[in-house]
Design an enzyme around this catalytic site. Structure first.
Site, PDB file in Angstrom:
ATOM      1  N   SER A 147       0.753  -1.265   0.072  1.00  0.00           N
ATOM      2  CA  SER A 147       0.050   0.069  -0.139  1.00  0.00           C
ATOM      3  C   SER A 147       0.816   1.166   0.108  1.00  0.00           C
ATOM      4  CB  SER A 147      -1.043   0.047   1.339  1.00  0.00           C
ATOM      5  OG  SER A 147      -1.699   1.339   1.435  1.00  0.00           O
ATOM      6  N   TYR A 161      -2.033  -0.457  10.148  1.00  0.00           N
ATOM      7  CA  TYR A 161      -2.128  -0.709   8.711  1.00  0.00           C
ATOM      8  C   TYR A 161      -0.979  -0.538   8.166  1.00  0.00           C
ATOM      9  CZ  TYR A 161      -3.575  -0.945   4.030  1.00  0.00           C
ATOM     10  OH  TYR A 161      -3.889  -1.403   2.722  1.00  0.00           O
TER      11      TYR A 161
END
Length: 252
Positions: A147, A161
């Site tokens: 990501s 995350y």
């Protein structure tokens, strides 16, 4: 709509896409199959969606297989790799796509959610890569879906995350060194906001995210899939150990 592809550049290849029943994983599975690969996908609970992806690939003349496997369970991950090899005869391409995104402020973040995030997003990637590498020959490809949040986390609540995605960016570099002598490449694809059911372009955070991007829209799963298909091909044989961002300028 059938994607435009380079004719059969993945012919005779076998791919495993974890978390391939929906979203980016579904798009990747369909694209790899369209380019000639036989494709296995894993799913955790969405059996009907996984079977629909398999039927779509088979209807287009491809070979596909759905395997129930929780990427947070090492035994199930190993079994998915082994089942892919048993059913499809080999394993040339691993796409570590399965992931979870649990967001919460620091003082509210539960330790069990921390553990789940790392079990799926980091340990699951390591286990799948380790097991897949045992079967891969020269020309093998390991592709991680990371990501852009590994490099930029512009809102509160995403620290764990972001850390998990930064971890696989580091893992990519190490695995590239381990597997390079065998002719196996390892890359980390870092998408920005992509229109999926987990993060729809009409969702509550969409407009605020678009304001952070150079291209004023969410990405499409098919755009990520096209990038992955290139990295899986022989054309990308000199790319390894890299984190490659595809985020519409989110991190610019």
């Amino acid at each position: 709509m059938k994607p435009e592809t380079t004719a059969a550049r993945l012919a005779n290849k076998v791919a495993l896409v974890t978390g391939g029943s929906r979203g980016i994983g579904e798009a990747i599975a369909i694209r790899l199959a369209a380019e000639g690969a036989s494709v296995a996908i894993t799913y955790t609970s969405a059996k009907e969606k996984a079977e629909a992806v398999v039927k779509s690939i088979e209807a287009a003349g491809g070979r596909a297989l759905a395997i129930k496997a929780d990427s947070g369970d090492a035994a199930e991950v190993k079994n998915a790799v082994d089942e892919t090899v048993r059913a499809l005869g080999a394993l040339d391409i691993l796409v570590n796509n399965a992931g979870v995104a649990i967001m919460a402020p620091l003082d509210e973040f539960k330790l069990e959610d921390f553990d789940r995030t790392f079990a799926v997003n980091v340990r699951g990637v390591f286990v799948a890569s380790q097991e897949a590498s045992r079967h891969m020959k020269e020309g093998g490809r390991i592709i991680i879906i990371g990501s852009t949040n590994a490099d930029r986390m512009p809102f509160p609540g995403g620290s764990v995350y972001a850390m998990s995605k930064a971890a696989v960016a580091g893992l990519t570099k190490g695995l590239a060194r381990d597997l390079g002598p065998r002719g196996i490449t390892v890359t980390n694809v870092q998408p920005g906001p992509v229109n999926t059911d987990m993060n729809p372009e009409t969702g509550p955070f969409a407009e605020s995210l678009k304001k952070l991007m150079a291209i004023d829209r969410y990405g499409k799963g098919e755009e990520i899939a096209a990038f992955v298909a290139f990295l899986a091909s022989a054309e990308a044989a000199y790319i390894t150990g890299s984190s490659l961002t595809i985020d519409g300028g989110f991190g610019a």
